[in-house]
Motif scaffolding. Structure first.
Motif, PDB file in Angstrom:
ATOM      1  N   ASP A  61       9.113   0.803  -3.525  1.00 44.98           N
ATOM      2  CA  ASP A  61       9.053   2.182  -4.004  1.00 44.98           C
ATOM      3  C   ASP A  61       7.732   2.832  -3.591  1.00 44.98           C
ATOM      4  OD1 ASP A  61      10.044   4.421  -5.733  1.00 44.98           O
ATOM      5  OD2 ASP A  61       8.283   3.877  -6.911  1.00 44.98           O
ATOM      6  N   ALA A  62       6.635   2.121  -3.778  1.00 47.51           N
ATOM      7  CA  ALA A  62       5.310   2.674  -3.477  1.00 47.51           C
ATOM      8  C   ALA A  62       5.123   2.940  -1.989  1.00 47.51           C
ATOM      9  CB  ALA A  62       4.223   1.728  -3.985  1.00 47.51           C
ATOM     10  N   THR A  63       5.556   2.016  -1.157  1.00 44.75           N
ATOM     11  CA  THR A  63       5.307   2.142   0.283  1.00 44.75           C
ATOM     12  C   THR A  63       6.335   3.025   0.986  1.00 44.75           C
ATOM     13  OG1 THR A  63       6.475   0.072   0.745  1.00 44.75           O
ATOM     14  CG2 THR A  63       4.070  -0.041   0.445  1.00 44.75           C
ATOM     15  N   SER A  64       7.420   3.351   0.323  1.00 42.61           N
ATOM     16  CA  SER A  64       8.441   4.190   0.960  1.00 42.61           C
ATOM     17  C   SER A  64       7.934   5.604   1.224  1.00 42.61           C
ATOM     18  CB  SER A  64       9.714   4.237   0.115  1.00 42.61           C
ATOM     19  OG  SER A  64       9.471   4.931  -1.093  1.00 42.61           O
ATOM     20  N   SER A  65       6.945   6.039   0.463  1.00 40.26           N
ATOM     21  CA  SER A  65       6.406   7.386   0.645  1.00 40.26           C
ATOM     22  C   SER A  65       5.443   7.464   1.824  1.00 40.26           C
ATOM     23  CB  SER A  65       5.680   7.833  -0.621  1.00 40.26           C
ATOM     24  OG  SER A  65       4.492   7.080  -0.787  1.00 40.26           O
ATOM     25  N   LYS A  66       4.988   6.320   2.317  1.00 43.50           N
ATOM     26  CA  LYS A  66       3.997   6.245   3.391  1.00 43.50           C
ATOM     27  C   LYS A  66       2.685   6.925   3.008  1.00 43.50           C
ATOM     28  CE  LYS A  66       7.269   4.282   5.652  1.00 43.50           C
ATOM     29  NZ  LYS A  66       7.576   2.955   5.182  1.00 43.50           N
ATOM     30  N   SER A  67       2.448   7.015   1.723  1.00 45.75           N
ATOM     31  CA  SER A  67       1.227   7.625   1.194  1.00 45.75           C
ATOM     32  C   SER A  67       0.042   6.683   1.366  1.00 45.75           C
ATOM     33  CB  SER A  67       1.431   7.914  -0.299  1.00 45.75           C
ATOM     34  OG  SER A  67       0.216   8.216  -0.930  1.00 45.75           O
ATOM     35  N   GLN A  68      -1.145   7.266   1.470  1.00 46.16           N
ATOM     36  CA  GLN A  68      -2.369   6.480   1.489  1.00 46.16           C
ATOM     37  C   GLN A  68      -3.092   6.625   0.154  1.00 46.16           C
ATOM     38  OE1 GLN A  68      -4.824   6.835   5.022  1.00 46.16           O
ATOM     39  NE2 GLN A  68      -3.032   7.258   6.264  1.00 46.16           N
ATOM     40  N   ASP A  69      -2.343   6.936  -0.876  1.00 44.20           N
ATOM     41  CA  ASP A  69      -2.862   7.032  -2.239  1.00 44.20           C
ATOM     42  C   ASP A  69      -3.484   5.691  -2.630  1.00 44.20           C
ATOM     43  OD1 ASP A  69      -1.837   6.381  -5.276  1.00 44.20           O
ATOM     44  OD2 ASP A  69      -2.561   8.443  -5.074  1.00 44.20           O
ATOM     45  N   SER A  70      -4.534   5.729  -3.436  1.00 41.37           N
ATOM     46  CA  SER A  70      -5.236   4.489  -3.784  1.00 41.37           C
ATOM     47  C   SER A  70      -4.340   3.496  -4.517  1.00 41.37           C
ATOM     48  CB  SER A  70      -6.497   4.785  -4.598  1.00 41.37           C
ATOM     49  OG  SER A  70      -6.168   5.320  -5.854  1.00 41.37           O
ATOM     50  N   ASP A  71      -3.406   3.975  -5.348  1.00 41.17           N
ATOM     51  CA  ASP A  71      -2.506   3.036  -6.031  1.00 41.17           C
ATOM     52  C   ASP A  71      -1.615   2.301  -5.037  1.00 41.17           C
ATOM     53  OD1 ASP A  71      -3.524   3.602  -8.523  1.00 41.17           O
ATOM     54  OD2 ASP A  71      -1.780   4.738  -9.218  1.00 41.17           O
ATOM     55  N   VAL A  72      -1.123   3.013  -4.039  1.00 43.02           N
ATOM     56  CA  VAL A  72      -0.279   2.377  -3.019  1.00 43.02           C
ATOM     57  C   VAL A  72      -1.100   1.351  -2.246  1.00 43.02           C
ATOM     58  CG1 VAL A  72       1.109   2.757  -0.945  1.00 43.02           C
ATOM     59  CG2 VAL A  72       1.229   4.401  -2.830  1.00 43.02           C
ATOM     60  N   LEU A  73      -2.274   1.753  -1.801  1.00 43.20           N
ATOM     61  CA  LEU A  73      -3.125   0.835  -1.034  1.00 43.20           C
ATOM     62  C   LEU A  73      -3.536  -0.376  -1.868  1.00 43.20           C
ATOM     63  CD1 LEU A  73      -5.281   3.478   0.838  1.00 43.20           C
ATOM     64  CD2 LEU A  73      -3.560   1.945   1.851  1.00 43.20           C
ATOM     65  N   ASN A  74      -3.816  -0.179  -3.145  1.00 42.67           N
ATOM     66  CA  ASN A  74      -4.180  -1.306  -4.004  1.00 42.67           C
ATOM     67  C   ASN A  74      -3.006  -2.253  -4.218  1.00 42.67           C
ATOM     68  OD1 ASN A  74      -7.022  -1.400  -5.063  1.00 42.67           O
ATOM     69  ND2 ASN A  74      -6.557   0.768  -5.351  1.00 42.67           N
ATOM     70  N   LEU A  75      -1.790  -1.720  -4.332  1.00 44.78           N
ATOM     71  CA  LEU A  75      -0.622  -2.590  -4.466  1.00 44.78           C
ATOM     72  C   LEU A  75      -0.405  -3.380  -3.173  1.00 44.78           C
ATOM     73  CD1 LEU A  75       1.448  -3.271  -6.667  1.00 44.78           C
ATOM     74  CD2 LEU A  75       3.020  -1.680  -5.535  1.00 44.78           C
ATOM     75  N   VAL A  76      -0.637  -2.740  -2.036  1.00 45.44           N
ATOM     76  CA  VAL A  76      -0.551  -3.440  -0.750  1.00 45.44           C
ATOM     77  C   VAL A  76      -1.596  -4.565  -0.703  1.00 45.44           C
ATOM     78  CG1 VAL A  76      -0.946  -3.170   1.745  1.00 45.44           C
ATOM     79  CG2 VAL A  76       0.510  -1.540   0.515  1.00 45.44           C
ATOM     80  N   LEU A  77      -2.793  -4.304  -1.213  1.00 38.62           N
ATOM     81  CA  LEU A  77      -3.818  -5.356  -1.257  1.00 38.62           C
ATOM     82  C   LEU A  77      -3.388  -6.524  -2.133  1.00 38.62           C
ATOM     83  CD1 LEU A  77      -7.174  -3.367  -1.437  1.00 38.62           C
ATOM     84  CD2 LEU A  77      -6.342  -4.782   0.453  1.00 38.62           C
ATOM     85  N   VAL A  78      -2.783  -6.237  -3.289  1.00 44.49           N
ATOM     86  CA  VAL A  78      -2.279  -7.319  -4.147  1.00 44.49           C
ATOM     87  C   VAL A  78      -1.252  -8.141  -3.368  1.00 44.49           C
ATOM     88  CG1 VAL A  78      -0.929  -7.844  -6.228  1.00 44.49           C
ATOM     89  CG2 VAL A  78      -2.748  -6.125  -6.325  1.00 44.49           C
ATOM     90  N   ALA A  79      -0.365  -7.444  -2.661  1.00 42.88           N
ATOM     91  CA  ALA A  79       0.654  -8.142  -1.862  1.00 42.88           C
ATOM     92  C   ALA A  79       0.009  -9.003  -0.788  1.00 42.88           C
ATOM     93  CB  ALA A  79       1.614  -7.129  -1.238  1.00 42.88           C
ATOM     94  N   LEU A  80      -0.978  -8.455  -0.089  1.00 39.09           N
ATOM     95  CA  LEU A  80      -1.654  -9.200   0.974  1.00 39.09           C
ATOM     96  C   LEU A  80      -2.407 -10.415   0.438  1.00 39.09           C
ATOM     97  CD1 LEU A  80      -3.089  -6.271   3.121  1.00 39.09           C
ATOM     98  CD2 LEU A  80      -1.503  -8.037   3.920  1.00 39.09           C
ATOM     99  N   MET A  81      -3.119 -10.231  -0.658  1.00 32.54           N
ATOM    100  CA  MET A  81      -3.981 -11.299  -1.171  1.00 32.54           C
ATOM    101  C   MET A  81      -3.204 -12.394  -1.904  1.00 32.54           C
ATOM    102  SD  MET A  81      -7.441  -9.252  -2.329  1.00 32.54           S
ATOM    103  CE  MET A  81      -6.642  -8.346  -3.623  1.00 32.54           C
ATOM    104  N   GLU A  82      -2.101 -12.026  -2.549  1.00 33.68           N
ATOM    105  CA  GLU A  82      -1.447 -13.003  -3.411  1.00 33.68           C
ATOM    106  C   GLU A  82      -0.090 -13.491  -2.919  1.00 33.68           C
ATOM    107  OE1 GLU A  82      -1.581 -12.358  -7.663  1.00 33.68           O
ATOM    108  OE2 GLU A  82      -3.077 -10.783  -7.403  1.00 33.68           O
ATOM    109  N   LEU A  83       0.623 -12.715  -2.105  1.00 32.05           N
ATOM    110  CA  LEU A  83       2.013 -13.067  -1.847  1.00 32.05           C
ATOM    111  C   LEU A  83       2.436 -13.133  -0.383  1.00 32.05           C
ATOM    112  CD1 LEU A  83       3.429 -10.806  -4.665  1.00 32.05           C
ATOM    113  CD2 LEU A  83       3.499 -13.299  -4.642  1.00 32.05           C
ATOM    114  N   SER A  84       1.890 -12.283   0.462  1.00 31.90           N
ATOM    115  CA  SER A  84       2.451 -12.141   1.805  1.00 31.90           C
ATOM    116  C   SER A  84       2.388 -13.417   2.645  1.00 31.90           C
ATOM    117  CB  SER A  84       1.802 -10.974   2.549  1.00 31.90           C
ATOM    118  OG  SER A  84       0.456 -11.224   2.816  1.00 31.90           O
ATOM    119  N   ALA A  85       1.402 -14.248   2.426  1.00 29.16           N
ATOM    120  CA  ALA A  85       1.295 -15.477   3.221  1.00 29.16           C
ATOM    121  C   ALA A  85       2.472 -16.419   2.992  1.00 29.16           C
ATOM    122  CB  ALA A  85      -0.013 -16.195   2.911  1.00 29.16           C
ATOM    123  N   ARG A  86       3.078 -16.342   1.823  1.00 23.17           N
ATOM    124  CA  ARG A  86       4.175 -17.270   1.507  1.00 23.17           C
ATOM    125  C   ARG A  86       5.518 -16.589   1.279  1.00 23.17           C
ATOM    126  NH1 ARG A  86       1.196 -17.144  -3.501  1.00 23.17           N
ATOM    127  NH2 ARG A  86       2.528 -16.500  -5.232  1.00 23.17           N
TER     128      ARG A  86
END
Length: 139
Positions: A61-86
């Motif tokens: 939902d957050a990334t579908s807007s293609k926004s660079q809003d800080s909440d979207v970017l922070n959620l992407v960071l959570v995904a990168l740091m905690e989940l995307s590797a696995r």
């Protein structure tokens, strides 16, 4: 025919996103998500299947807007740091979002990658409340 949901998906995803932004994926408990949404555990599991399912829905939902809003970017960071590797689905959502940002900035190759890295780096520093003394004025 199944029962219709008795809640607004957008509102629920907003509450779920807030919990993941505040606590990260690993730090967020189902009880945190229940409390934030005001829904019963069974309703959340029925709608999203799992905590991971809630995160995927919030990220999608957050990334579908293609926004660079800080909440979207922070959620992407959570995904990168905690989940995307696995988790290939989450990695794919993050990759699709970042590739879209690259195309919006018309940045190809190393310059585009550096631009995305800089954006994520700034977001990470802000998330950690770290201010660098870049201009030598001790800010």
């Amino acid at each position: 025919m199944g029962r219709s949901r008795g809640f607004d998906d957008g509102k629920v995803l907003g509450c779920v996103r807030t919990v993941f932004l505040e606590r990260g994926f690993e730090g967020a408990s189902i009880d945190d998500l229940v409390k934030a949404t005001g829904l019963l555990r069974g309703s959340l599991y029925g709608a999203f299947g799992s905590k991971r399912g809630m995160f995927v829905a919030a990220l999608r939902d957050a990334t579908s807007s293609k926004s660079q809003d800080s909440d979207v970017l922070n959620l992407v960071l959570v995904a990168l740091m905690e989940l995307s590797a696995r988790d290939s689905e989450i990695r794919g959502l993050v990759k699709e979002y970042l590739e879209c940002l690259l195309s919006l900035e018309a940045g190809d190759g190393d310059a585009g990658t550096a631009s995305i890295a800089s954006l994520l780096g700034r977001t990470l520093l802000e998330r950690g409340d770290v201010q660098l003394d870049i201009d030598g004025e001790g800010r």
